[in-house]
Design an enzyme around this catalytic site. Structure first.
Site, mmCIF file in Angstrom:
data_model
loop_
_atom_site.group_PDB
_atom_site.id
_atom_site.type_symbol
_atom_site.label_atom_id
_atom_site.label_comp_id
_atom_site.label_asym_id
_atom_site.label_seq_id
_atom_site.Cartn_x
_atom_site.Cartn_y
_atom_site.Cartn_z
ATOM 1 N N ASP A 60 -9.925 3.920 -3.661
ATOM 2 C CA ASP A 60 -10.622 2.439 -3.048
ATOM 3 C C ASP A 60 -12.054 2.576 -3.645
ATOM 4 O O ASP A 60 -12.968 3.248 -3.792
ATOM 5 C CB ASP A 60 -10.931 2.844 -1.558
ATOM 6 C CG ASP A 60 -9.346 2.268 -0.999
ATOM 7 O OD1 ASP A 60 -8.212 2.302 -2.022
ATOM 8 O OD2 ASP A 60 -9.055 2.068 0.630
ATOM 9 N N ASP A 63 0.688 -0.829 -0.069
ATOM 10 C CA ASP A 63 0.061 -0.021 0.483
ATOM 11 C C ASP A 63 0.738 1.326 -0.479
ATOM 12 O O ASP A 63 1.936 1.473 0.309
ATOM 13 C CB ASP A 63 -0.682 -0.431 1.551
ATOM 14 C CG ASP A 63 -2.277 1.153 0.852
ATOM 15 O OD1 ASP A 63 -2.590 1.587 -0.155
ATOM 16 O OD2 ASP A 63 -2.902 -0.164 1.583
HETATM 17 C C1 GLA Z 1 -5.834 1.430 2.049
HETATM 18 C C2 GLA Z 1 -5.477 0.471 0.355
HETATM 19 C C3 GLA Z 1 -7.268 -0.227 0.559
HETATM 20 C C4 GLA Z 1 -7.050 -1.162 2.235
HETATM 21 C C5 GLA Z 1 -6.864 -0.325 3.172
HETATM 22 C C6 GLA Z 1 -6.551 -1.049 4.404
HETATM 23 O O1 GLA Z 1 -6.605 2.098 1.294
HETATM 24 O O2 GLA Z 1 -5.820 1.008 -0.713
HETATM 25 O O3 GLA Z 1 -7.358 -1.534 -0.336
HETATM 26 O O4 GLA Z 1 -5.678 -2.061 1.398
HETATM 27 O O5 GLA Z 1 -6.194 0.844 3.329
HETATM 28 O O6 GLA Z 1 -6.020 0.553 4.968
#
Ligand code: GLA
Length: 686
Positions: free
Chosen positions: A244, A189
């Site tokens: 997301d 990430d």
């Molecule tokens: C980010 C990523 C998500 C998830 C969250 C976890 O937002 O884009 O897919 O992994 O972190 O905290």
């Protein structure tokens, strides 16, 4: 994008970060994933294909897009994310045929670790979630013939606000620890990256993973911030292209729009990743989830199941295990679909397949059924007398002489696999079914609609019978022939139906499916049903009829439900505030969020419409929108662009003779951020 005043981060199920809160978060030292663009309209022009073939990782991993599971979309960091859950998912991969369908990876997301490393700098699994450690879970997953994945961030901490340790500066040790545990997949990430160059951060972990000697699929999750499609083909096997996803139609579609133009960058071993699947999480209808799954497969996206399969119903498994659709995603050629056409919410996507055929997806983004059509030639197939046409949701083979056409339900997607096939005549002819309109009927009254069944093939459809199944207590009577002994290729049968609703029927939408039943020349029986709707409508009251007091036939909004007598709140019904434009409050009206489209039944009984329109004061001076009134398909009034700084404008429209009136709000040309649009005091003279 929603109004930042209410934006939350890392807490709610749906997390959207507006420009303002993004700035605040960055100032506070965090880095937030950008929310997906929520601007309706056509996708941007596709970037030119890379000049040279993209360099690849030499490991031969992820030749087709990874398939598996990740807990994030269903659990976030809630307590149910445990060893038991992960094992349960692995069990279900076998029990429900998902492993057999190609799903392989069982992956952990954020929150598996304790907030501090041990004395040796090693990551420590949270003992409440993983009492036997991570290796035990990995071993369990491996014992089922599956693979195991884990998560960390290319920053000092992961994305969760609890602040679990990230990999920045610990790449070697963390990669080795993962390899020792038997990790086969790492999602890396982007949070808390301390401003260190992305390419550098992701390359360091790539090298650390490589140094372990263990084959590990490497998933770059920097949300498309640094255009990884331009530099990451020899860094990772897949890269997130967007912020997301959340479990809503608008989020899913916004992400697809961002990912589609990146088709030239995807290929075996290096995939665009539009985020994980939401299928089964409850925020979309099954029709919408089928569209989601169709789009992801057309885009050769990783298929990572994001719902808790232990709670999933048969529909969810049916979608996720659709081998016909999965075969598109996993096609060896590894081409991402491109947009052949996109007009007024009707999309035609085409994906080249290894066998020379094409996958064709007809996606209807709108709230009404739409006819979407193309041809074998237009999708790039060679000239041929006939083509095999396989419907990948109906799992049915037919043939066409070239036309590829369907009426697609609202938010639905029809997916065909089309192949030039010398044996085309052995398949029954394809027929296209449709009606000329959605009937609106008052209780005790009748209306006429026409159905058409067209033979797209080169052989006759024999013993054709067309039926329109009336709702309980209603009647649908054919006023012209609804059968044909033989419908030759290229010919249509059009039938007029009189639809009568019983007196006392309640207002609302009723199912009105249209079925065509016929036999191929070889005697094979084909039954195809098109879902349809009839609306039981009530006439508006004589005199003044407020839009907020009339029933709506359709009500679509950019965010949240359309509200009666309040502004839009973006989430649930009834969460808006008082209507207020330019300092003036209103007690009646509709609160919407661009892009919005509300259809009202006026039954040819109203002469005029008036409203005071503008952007609600709650978004400050931001936001802009255009208000339009449509009477039976004709635009009869427009406001021009109004902004959050403007006072309410009066909009009037002549609607005499109209059966329906649509109140449409466009985004004012700048995307839908902040567009809380009010139809204040909206009323008809009837
Ligand atoms: C980010 C990523 C998500 C998830 C969250 C976890 O937002 O884009 O897919 O992994 O972190 O905290």
């Amino acid at each position: 994008m929603r109004v930042p005043i209410r934006s939350t981060r890392r807490t709610g199920h749906r997390r959207f970060v507006g420009a303002l809160s993004l700035a605040l978060l960055c100032a506070a030292g965090a880095t937030a994933p950008p929310a997906a663009a929520r601007t309706p309209g056509n996708p941007g022009a596709a970037p030119a294909a890379p000049a040279h073939p993209a360099p690849r990782l030499p490991d031969g991993l992820a030749k087709t897009p990874p398939m598996g599971f990740n807990n994030w979309n269903s659990t976030h960091c809630r307590a149910e994310f445990t060893e038991d859950m992960v094992k349960g998912i692995a069990d279900l991969f076998l029990a429900k045929g998902l492993k057999d369908a190609g799903y392989q990876y069982v992956n952990l997301d954020d929150c598996w670790a304790l907030p501090t490393r041990d004395a040796n700098g090693k990551l420590v699994p949270d003992p409440r979630r993983f009492p036997h450690g991570i290796k035990a879970v990995a071993d369990y997953v491996h014992s089922k013939g599956l693979k195991f994945g884990i998560y960390t961030s290319a920053g000092t901490k992961t994305c969760n606000s609890a602040g679990f340790p990230g990999g920045l500066g610990h790449e070697k040790s963390d990669a080795q620890q993962f390899a020792d545990w038997g990790v086969d997949y790492l999602k890396y990430d982007n949070c808390n990256n301390q401003g260190v160059d992305a390419q550098q951060r992701y390359r360091t972990m790539r090298d650390a993973l490589r140094a372990t000697g263990r084959p590990i699929v490497y998933s770059i999750c920097e949300w498309g911030e640094n255009k990884p499609w331009e530099w990451a083909s020899d860094v990772g096997h897949l890269w997130r292209t967007t912020g997301d996803i959340s479990d809503s139609w608008s989020s899913m579609l916004a992400i697809a729009r961002q990912n589609l133009p990146l088709a030239p960058y995807a290929g075996p071993g290096h995939w665009n990743d539009p985020d994980m699947l939401e299928v089964g999480n409850g925020g979309m209808t099954d029709t919408e989830y089928r569209s989601h799954f169709s789009l992801w497969s057309m885009m050769a996206a990783p298929l990572l199941i994001g719902s808790d399969l232990r709670k999933a119903g048969p529909e969810t498994f049916e979608i996720l295990a659709n081998k016909d659709v999965i075969a598109l995603d996993q096609d060896a050629l590894g081409k991402q679909a491109t947009v052949l056409a996109s007009e007024s919410g009707r999309w035609t996507l085409v994906k080249h397949l290894a066998d020379g055929g094409r996958a064709v997806a007809l996606l209807n983004e709108t709230d009404r059924p739409q006819r979407i059509a193309t041809t074998a030639r237009a999708v790039g197939l060679p000239q041929a007398a006939g083509y095999r046409l396989r419907d990948l949701w109906q799992h049915r083979d037919t043939h066409t002489t070239g036309a590829i056409a369907a009426t697609v339900p609202a938010h639905g997607t029809t997916v065909y696999r089309v192949t030039a096939d010398t044996n085309w005549a052995t398949y029954p002819p394809a027929v296209e079914t449709g009606t000329d309109r959605t009937p609106l009927v008052e209780a005790g009254a009748s209306t006429d609609i026409r159905s058409t069944v067209r033979n797209l093939g080169g052989t006759p459809a024999r013993n054709l019978t067309v039926t329109l199944k009336a709702p309980q207590g209603w009647h649908a009577t054919a006023a012209s022939p609804a059968t044909a002994r033989a419908l030759p290729g290229g010919r249509s049968l059009t039938t007029t139906w009189r639809i009568t609703a019983p007196a006392g029927a309640s207002p609302g939408a009723y199912d009105l499916p249209l079925t065509a039943d016929y036999r191929s020349p070889r005697g094979e029986r084909v039954t195809t049903t098109l879902p349809g709707t009839a609306h039981l409508v009530v006439p508006p009251p004589a005199g003044t009829a407020y839009a907020a007091e009339l029933p709506w036939l359709t009500a679509a909004n950019g965010w949240g439900p359309v509200e009666r007598n309040t502004s839009v709140g973006e989430n649930a019904a009834g969460d808006g505030g008082p209507l207020r434009i330019g300092g003036t409050g209103f007690t009646k009206g509709l609160g919407v969020h661009a892009a919005s489209d509300v259809t009202l039944y006026t039954g040819r009984r109203c002469s005029a419409f008036t409203a005071r329109v503008g952007i609600d004061d709650e978004v400050g001076d931001r936001g802009s929108a255009g208000f339009e009134v449509w009477a039976d398909g004709k635009r009869v009034a427009t406001s021009g662009t109004v902004t959050g700084a403007d006072a309410a404008r009066t909009l009037t429209a002549a609607v005499a003779g109209a059966e329906t009136v649509r109140l449409v709000v466009t985004d004012g040309g700048d995307g839908i951020d902040y567009d809380h649009a009010d139809w204040a005091d909206a009323k008809f003279s009837c």
